[in-house]
Each structure stands twice: as structure tokens, then as C-alpha cells.
Design an enzyme around this catalytic site. Structure first.
Site, PDB file in Angstrom:
ATOM      1  N   LYS A 478       0.663  -1.297  -0.051  1.00 55.18           N
ATOM      2  CA  LYS A 478       0.127   0.064   0.109  1.00 55.18           C
ATOM      3  C   LYS A 478       1.041   1.314   0.064  1.00 55.18           C
ATOM      4  CE  LYS A 478      -0.123  -0.523   4.979  1.00 55.18           C
ATOM      5  NZ  LYS A 478      -0.904  -1.332   6.046  1.00 55.18           N
ATOM      6  N   ARG A 575     -10.100  -1.432  14.334  1.00 53.21           N
ATOM      7  CA  ARG A 575     -10.131  -0.604  13.254  1.00 53.21           C
ATOM      8  C   ARG A 575     -11.068  -1.173  11.998  1.00 53.21           C
ATOM      9  NH1 ARG A 575      -4.298   0.077  10.085  1.00 53.21           N
ATOM     10  NH2 ARG A 575      -4.777  -1.923   9.126  1.00 53.21           N
ATOM     11  N   TYR A 703      14.471  31.073   7.795  1.00 47.95           N
ATOM     12  CA  TYR A 703      13.158  31.857   8.218  1.00 47.95           C
ATOM     13  C   TYR A 703      13.026  32.147   9.718  1.00 47.95           C
ATOM     14  CZ  TYR A 703      10.991  31.131   3.739  1.00 47.95           C
ATOM     15  OH  TYR A 703      10.308  31.007   2.778  1.00 47.95           O
ATOM     16  N   MET A 752      10.596  24.890   2.398  1.00 48.06           N
ATOM     17  CA  MET A 752       9.616  23.931   1.644  1.00 48.06           C
ATOM     18  C   MET A 752      10.479  23.265   0.617  1.00 48.06           C
ATOM     19  SD  MET A 752       6.322  24.900  -0.808  1.00 48.06           S
ATOM     20  CE  MET A 752       5.496  26.104   0.528  1.00 48.06           C
TER      21      MET A 752
HETATM   22  C1  LIG Z   1      -0.106  -2.484   6.795  1.00 46.85           C
HETATM   23  C2  LIG Z   1      -0.478  -3.692   7.123  1.00 46.85           C
HETATM   24  C3  LIG Z   1       0.130  -4.901   7.054  1.00 46.85           C
HETATM   25  C4  LIG Z   1       1.604  -4.607   6.852  1.00 46.85           C
HETATM   26  O1  LIG Z   1       2.162  -4.318   8.066  1.00 46.85           O
HETATM   27  P1  LIG Z   1       3.776  -4.266   8.571  1.00 46.85           P
HETATM   28  O2  LIG Z   1       3.960  -3.901   9.870  1.00 46.85           O
HETATM   29  O3  LIG Z   1       4.297  -3.008   7.528  1.00 46.85           O
HETATM   30  O4  LIG Z   1       4.492  -5.443   8.053  1.00 46.85           O
HETATM   31  C5  LIG Z   1      -0.319  -5.741   7.295  1.00 46.85           C
HETATM   32  N1  LIG Z   1      -1.597  -5.994   7.211  1.00 46.85           N
HETATM   33  C6  LIG Z   1      -2.917  -4.982   7.388  1.00 46.85           C
HETATM   34  C7  LIG Z   1      -4.114  -5.086   7.430  1.00 46.85           C
HETATM   35  C8  LIG Z   1      -1.947  -3.667   7.138  1.00 46.85           C
HETATM   36  O5  LIG Z   1      -3.002  -2.744   6.882  1.00 46.85           O
END
Ligand SMILES: *Cc1c(COP(=O)(O)O)cnc(C)c1O
Length: 808
Positions: A478, A575, A703, A752
Site C-alpha cells: 500500500k 479498526r 526563516y 519547503m
Molecule cells: C499495513 C498492513 C500490514 C503490513 O504491516 P507491516 O507492519 O508493515 O508488516 C499488514 N496487514 C494490514 C491489514 C495492514 O494494514
């Protein structure tokens, strides 16, 4: 060695004493301490650490001998020797050991090839003579001292390389190595800025051979040969390919011949490139001089492999991807580059820009087999540069165009037809195809994130080694693969047989499919509006509620498609996910809609990396198993079960179930610090120095006038700011970057697009490379400084920072 002897050699003082009088090994990095009674710990000051801080800790664990040059609290039961300078003392030890050694010592220096010549020569000589040589490229003031000090008359031979970057450095290296036989590999532009002339640089390097009887060098390096003629008094073993020296050498593909004592000796080798041939010739002549039997030399040569080359994948203009290898061109290298190409894109059309080969005697048969190779590797378009290829144009059966030289190619505008291609640029140096590469690559502002694909693969394999052979891996990529670039990373993972990929949004999955990724993909935040595209691109939704399941089911029904899902259960993370109390209605829905295919059932751990929550984690795992069994019981197949993320894999491998979900670990961050040493860091964020200025005491910087010059200082402006992901929290010395391995703290507020750093103590110049994170400082260090987690640092690197991928 006796501790008393150490005191005598170094002129130090013994501050405290134990009953253990001798040591055998030296350790200078507390992380590598073995705590053996026979180890001497030398307290050195590094960039950010000071060895003196570790003394009491090491002593508590069993280290018994310490060499220090600062005041320290004296540990119990230990020998502590205090000297002026620990580095100097180590050098004195090396000099002492060297002076007692009566056999041959070979010393190697020069601009390039030192380490290779040392390694190869060791490979040739070590089978017949017991040899000591520098580990890796330990060729600095410290490296040489550590390399030479184990020397003793048990060895037949020492082979040591020496590296310098400034005038005045060679004298102390010479005292330690004192070679009897010298090899001067070559002279090139490295470190030019520190010397007034090339002659001065050669003279400084030649100091290594002050006391040598014999020196090996290539007479075709004429500047070098001229200085040696003037300065070196011993016996000269000069060799030449052009009749300039007594030892005549000739190279042809697969062979190297040397005129030696009136005989022409021929060796075979798989090495073909110019630079390696030079290195190899030095080795052969040194081995001949050491009277090594010819068949032993050949056996040694057979062990030597061509040096690794580094191939880079860059984003090009018009959707092209470029593999740039414009340094060298021979058939073997081309084969390697083509295989690298094959590993990249299944999807792109492939083009090759190729120059003539450096071998002049390539025959018709070679060209025909080249044509076959190119066809087999799927090259659709060939742009061939040079008379050799042009003459052979009939041999090539793909779409091909021929040019007399690189200028003709550049002037033709033909390259503009290349769109969405994977392009390999492969050429011999004299064709300067880097000009073509420049035209084809996207302009980068000078901040880049370099990703070492080999390191990601290494990390994947490390986690794999913790798993049972049948446990599947879902790689979580992701957020642009944690900032590293989704498609490139996905392609690598797919090639290395990862079972599943997970992305956050449908868009990310669609982009992967468009780039040719075929692996199953789970979408973690699916939206029913994307149903059509998810069907079209075969993306599988993660389902976390009954209403979402219903929406997707209806949408898929409307398209008359089977819905394949992944069910997430909430076991304490709170979650996304079904609660225990939602299970009955979920079960009922599944029972009445047997067409829904549940590919996996999973849950997510809230604190997999924290000891103090172990009990909670285990309860999560337990309730997951119980809920998952309930659901699985009503299906007539077994969905995959999974719960562990990276942190979980290292701490709860016994609960790996059917699959694990690997995220941050691929990027070299081991959240438990348990296996950090087993991982490599794939990402290096680099920028450059845009300007250097002197700032007077009392002036302010940046700045809000937050940076204050306490004394006269030198400030560098670097081309990275918070818009690139370099957090404003790093302002005012909260973070440092590294230039030539030396730390430079931020000063004033991060802007920036720019940041000011203090380079008063560093010899830096405009255009110098700046490491923002990588091995030093690490992503984890940056996270600590900003009071956040490594995940945030990685994903913050903004999309305007170009990603450059490479593989060795
Ligand atoms: C991001 C995520 C992972 C991976 O987690 P890491 O700690 O980066 O290995 C696994 N499962 C879910 C549901 C996630 O959101």
C-alpha cells in the site's frame, strides 16, 4: 600478545590490571564484541559514537582488555591501557608486527582496482602460500592497521592495499605495510581536487614503494611511467600492450598472453573488459614474479568471475523505462543486461540501443547468434550504432535501424517514435551513448530515492527463512509500496514468487495491472463505485462489514460476476473488521449466498512488536482462530487464514497459519530490532548541495532567524525540504545528513524545498552528494528524531522525488 608488550609498543600507561595477561583479537565496534577474555576492545571515536561510552557495558559482559585515549571510569577486573591516540597506537602495533615479519609483502595502490587486484591476487596465491590480506577494502589509516596487525611468521605472504585521498597520508601506510613488491594499478581522476597536479598525486602514492625492491605497473599509462622512471630506484616490472616495455602483453577475447623470461605464456580467462584486463595482468605478473607454477595461476584465474555490474532502471520520457549501461559493451555483458531486462516488464515493448562491440574480431556466426539472442529476449526494435553493426545489418531480423555514429542517431529524431517501451542502452565507452540516455530520461531535480532491488529481495528471503515452506506470503505494498514505487517493487516480488499483493485503494491495484502485474491483489479500502474496474482488473476486495459485503455482492451480481472476497475480523485492533457479535448475521448471509467465494479470512494485530502487549496479542490470535473456524465450518473449502504482519512474523512465528502479510520488513526496518542485522536497507534518499556560503558569527540563518551562527561557520543549502517529505521537525539540529560519510546537522528551519546544514567541519563543495537517509542516518533514526515511526518517514517521501531502481 601480552598486555605489557602492548604498553611497551604504544608507550601507554596501564591504568588497571587483571590476572588475564594476553589478548589475541581486536574489536573496535561494540556491536561486534564477542566478550571473550582474549579480546582487546579499542575505543575509537566514530561519526556519532564514541567507543569509550561502551566500556562499562562491555566489561560487565566479560570483555577484559581495553585501549583508551580518554579518561574513563575504570571497570573492575580489566586491563585498561591509556594512550595518546588509539588510532596511532593501533598503527604502532601494526608497524611492530610488520617489522618482525620476514617474508614477502605485496603492497597495492593506485586510483582504481586496488581491491579487485588484492582479491584476485589472493585467490591466485593463497592456495600455495599461507596469505594474510585486508578484509574487504580496509585500506584507510584504520583499515590498514587492523589488516596488518595479525601478521606473524606463521604466514608466508602478506597482500595489502593502501588508499589515500590527500597529500601526506601515505607515509603512515607505508610504515605499516612496507611492501617488498609493489603494484601500482593505474592513475585516474579520483581525488584530483586534493592535489595540485597529477604528478603530485602519483608521487604521493609512490611513497608506498619507498622501500620496495620491485614495482609492477603498466607502461602504457605514460604519465605514471614517466614519474616512476624518475622516482623509483628499484627493479621495474613494466608491461605494455604497445611495445613500450620489456614485458609484452596481448589480450584477445578469452585469452591473455605475457612475454616472460623469453617465453610467451598464454592464460585463458572469461574476463573481457578493459579495466579488468589491466587488473588481471597485474595479478599474473605478480604471481609469475612469486614463482607460482603456471597451472596454479590458471587455476586461480578460473575462480575469478567478472565484476558485478550495476544496472539501473530509470523512468524515461513518453512512458518509456530506461536501463542504462553505457559504460561497456561486450557480448557477455549484453547477455546479462538482457536478462535483467527480462526480469522487469512482461508488458512493455522492448527496444535496444546498441553500439559496436569492443571486440574487433566478431564474426558472422557471432552476429547471427546475437540476432537469435535478441529475438529470444523479445527485442522488437534495434537502434544500432557504429560501422561494425551497420555492415552486418542483414544479420538482424527485428525492426532495425543503423547509424554510423551516435551523432547520426541523435540527429535522426528516430528516438521520438519510442513510447511506452522498455529501452536498454548498451554501448562501448567511446560511443558515449550516455548522450542518448540523457535525451531519453526524465529530468530529475537532484533529489532521488534510490531503491536497491537486490536488498528488497534479500529481505523477502530473510522473512521467508522464518516461515514453513508452505506458508504463503502476501506482500503489503500500500501507499506506493511504502514510498518505494509500487510497480517496480511488485514486479520484483512477483518474480520472486510472492503469493499475494495487498494495496490500499483500487487505483493502486489498477496501476499495477496496467504495468503487467498478474499476481492476485487484495484491496484493503475498497469502494463499491470501483466494482466495475475491480472486476475488469481482477482485484479482490477486503470486506469488513455486512453492508459492504451486500453492496459488493449486488454490484457483482449486476455484472454477473462471482465475488471473491477477503473477510477481516476485528479481534482488538478496533479498526476495520467484523466483531464477534456480527458473526451470526455474516454466517447467515454466506449460507444463503453460496456463490460468494471467501479467499481468505484474516485479522490484524494491534501491538505485534511490543513485549508488554504479548498477552493481548495472544488473545487476539486465539479469538481470531475461534471466529475463523466458525466461519470456515460453513464453507465446503478452506479459506486462507492469516494474522501476522512483519513484527508478528519475527515474534510469533508459531502462529504463521496459512499466510503472513509482510510490509515494512521488505524495506529493511525490523520493528523489533531483533533481526535488524539480517536485513538490508533498500532505500537511500539523496540530494545535492546547491550552494555553500560563509556565515559570520552573530548572523542568523533561514526563516524566523531561528538558526544562529555562534561562531564563523560554513553553511550548505541542500535541495530538499518539507515538500519532499523532509519534515520540518528536523529543523535546528534535530537531524543530520551525511556528506562523504560525515554528519552535518541542520541549522535553522527546514524550508519547503531547501534546508540549510552546517558543514563547517566538513570539506564539502557545491554539487556534492548528500545522504538524507540510508545506512547513515537510517530511516529509524530519522523517525526517532521526529518522534514518529519509520513507516511515516518512508511514506512521506513525496512523489516529486524521482525513484531510481537498481540491481547488482
Ligand atoms: C499495513 C498492513 C500490514 C503490513 O504491516 P507491516 O507492519 O508493515 O508488516 C499488514 N496487514 C494490514 C491489514 C495492514 O494494514
Amino acid at each position: 600478545m601480552e598486555i605489557d608488550q602492548l604498553v611497551a609498543i604504544t608507550g601507554g600507561t596501564l591504568l588497571s590490571k587483571t590476572t588475564t595477561p594476553t589478548f589475541e583479537t581486536i574489536c573496535f565496534d561494540s556491536r561486534q564484541a564477542t566478550f571473550r577474555e582474549t579480546e582487546l576492545f579499542v575505543a575509537l571515536r566514530g561519526q556519532h559514537t564514541n567507543g569509550h561510552q561502551f566500556i562499562s557495558g562491555l566489561a560487565a559482559q566479560g570483555t577484559r582488555h581495553f585501549l583508551v585515549d580518554e579518561e574513563v571510569e575504570l571497570p573492575d577486573h580489566a586491563n585498561v591501557v591509556r594512550v595518546e591516540s588509539c588510532l596511532r597506537a593501533l598503527q604502532q602495533l601494526a608497524i611492530y608486527q610488520r617489522s618482525a615479519f620476514k617474508q614477502t609483502v605485496i603492497g597495492i595502490t593506485g586510483s582504481n582496482g586496488k581491491t579487485i587486484v588484492k582479491e584476485w591476487l589472493t585467490a591466485i596465491l593463497a592456495p600455495t602460500q599461507y596469505t594474510l590480506s585486508n578484509p574487504k577494502s580496509y585500506n584507510s589509516q584504520l583499515g590498514v592497521a587492523l589488516s596488518v596487525w595479525p601478521l606473524s611468521n606463521r604466514f608466508d605472504l602478506g597482500i595489502f592495499e593502501a588508499g589515500i585521498s590527500k597529500p601526506g597520508e601515505m607515509d603512515s601506510l607505508e610504515l605499516m605495510i612496507a611492501p617488498t613488491l609493489g603494484i601500482f594499478t593505474n592513475i585516474g581522476p579520483a581525488h584530483e581536487e586534493n592535489f595540485n597536479s597529477i604528478g603530485e598525486k602519483i608521487r604521493e602514492k609512490l611513497k608506498l614503494f619507498k622501500r620496495s625492491n620491485v614495482l609492477i605497473y603498466e607502461a602504457d599509462q605514460q604519465e605514471l611511467a614517466a614519474v616512476i622512471d624518475k622516482v623509483f630506484a628499484g627493479h621495474k616490472l613494466a608491461w605494455s600492450r604497445k611495445g613500450r616495455a620489456e614485458i609484452e602483453v596481448s589480450h584477445s577475447p578469452g585469452q591473455l598472453s605475457v612475454q616472460w623470461n623469453g617465453q610467451r605464456l598464454t592464460f585463458s580467462t572469461s574476463i573481457t573488459d578493459e579495466a579488468s584486463m589491466q587488473n588481471l595482468t597485474h595479478c599474473i605478473i605478480a604471481a609469475l614474479y612469486c614463482q607460482t607454477p603456471l597451472h596454479k595461476i590458471q587455476e586461480g584465474l578460473n575462480k575469478i568471475k567478472p565484476v558485478k555490474m550495476r544496472l539501473e532502471l530509470k523512468r524515461g520520457v513518453r512512458g518509456n523505462q530506461i536501463i542504462d549501461d553505457t559504460y561497456n559493451n561486450d557480448l557477455a555483458g549484453l547477455g546479462k543486461a538482457l536478462s535483467f531486462m527480462e526480469q522487469q516488464h512482461m508488458f512493455h515493448k522492448k527496444a535496444l540501443i546498441l553500439s559496436d562491440f569492443i571486440q574487433s574480431n566478431i564474426g558472422k556466426a557471432d552476429l547471427e547468434s546475437l540476432n537469435e539472442l535478441l529475438m529470444a529476449k523479445g527485442i522488437e526494435k534495434l537502434f544500432a550504432v557504429g560501422p561494425q553493426l551497420k555492415e552486418a545489418h542483414k544479420a538482424f531480423h527485428m525492426e532495425a535501424r543503423f547509424y554510423n555514429n551516435t551523432e547520426a542517431l541523435l540527429e535522426s529524431d528516430d528516438l521520438e517514435d519510442l513510447k511506452d517501451h522498455l529501452i536498454l542502452i548498451k554501448g562501448a565507452r567511446q560511443f558515449a551513448l550516455e548522450r542518448v540516455s540523457r535525451v531519453l530520461t526524465e529530468k530529475v531535480h537532484h533529489t532521488v530515492l534510490e531503491i536497491n532491488l537486490d536488498a528488497i529481495r534479500h529481505n523477502l528471503n530473510f522473512y521467508r527463512s522464518l516461515l514453513k515452506p508452505r506458508t504463503k506470503i502476501m506482500a503489503v505494498i500500500k501507499a506506493f509500496a511504502y514510498g518505494s514505487g509500487s510497480s517496480e517493487v511488485a514486479r520484483l516480488l512477483e518474480y520472486n514468487k510472492v503469493d499475494y499483493l495487498a494495496v490500499a485503494y483500487a487505483d493502486e491495484g489498477i496501476a499495477l495491472r496496467k504495468d503487467g502485474i498478474k499476481s492476485p491483489i487484495m484491496v484493503m479500502n475498497p469502494n463499491v463505485d470501483d466494482a466495475f474496474n475491480m472486476i475488469r482488473y481482477k482485484l479482490e476486495p477486503e470486506i469488513y462489514s455486512l453492508s459492504l459485503l451486500r453492496e459488493f455482492h449486488e454490484a457483482y451480481n449486476a455484472f454477473q460476476k462471482e465475488l471473491e472476497v477477503h473477510l477481516i475480523l476485528n479481534t482488538g485492533m478496533n479498526r476495520l473488521g467484523f466483531n464477534q457479535t456480527d458473526l451470526e448475521s455474516l454466517k447467515e448471509y454466506l449460507r444463503y449466498n453460496p456463490g460468494i467465494r471467501v479467499n481468505s479470512i484474516f485479522s490484524h494485530l494491534a501491538a505485534s512488536d511490543e513485549d508488554e502487549h504479548n498477552h493481548f496479542t495472544l488473545t487476539q490470535i486465539e479469538s481470531f482462530k475461534q471466529m475463523a473456524s466458525e466461519l470456515s465450518a460453513l464453507l465446503n473449502y478452506k479459506p486462507l487464514w492469516h494474522i501476522l504482519n512483519s513484527g508478528g512474523i519475527t515474534r510469533f512465528p508459531e502462529h504463521q497459519l496459512d499466510m503472513v502479510r509482510l510490509g515494512i520488513g521488505l524495506h529493511g526496518v525490523e520493528v523489533n530490532h531483533k533481526y535488524q542485522n539480517h536485513l538490508q536497507r533498500p532505500a537511500v534518499l539523496k540530494t545535492i548541495i546547491s550552494q555553500i556560503r560563509k556565515v559570520k558569527a552573530g548572523e542568523t540563518i533561514g526563516y524566523g532567524r531561528q538558526g544562529k551562527a555562534e561562531k564563523d561557520m560554513v553553511v550548505a543549502v541542500i535541495a530538499i525540504g518539507y515538500a519532499d517529505g523532509y519534515l520540518r521537525a528536523f529543523s535546528q539540529g534535530k537531524a543530520f545528513v551525511c556528506i562523504k560519510g560525515q554528519p552535518a546537522p541542520t541549522i535553522g528551519n527546514v524550508c519547503m524545498d531547501m534546508t540549510m546544514i552546517d558543514v563547517t567541519a566538513i570539506e564539502a563543495k557545491e554539487g556534492d552528494e548528500v545522504i538524507v537517509f540510508g545506512n547513515e542516518p537510517t530511516v529509524s533514526q530519522l523517525a526517532e528524531w521526529a518522534h514518529t515511526i519509520p513507516y511515516e518517514i518512508l511514506t512521506n517521501v513525496s512523489s516529486r522525488v524521482k525513484r531510481v531502481f537498481y540491481s547488482e
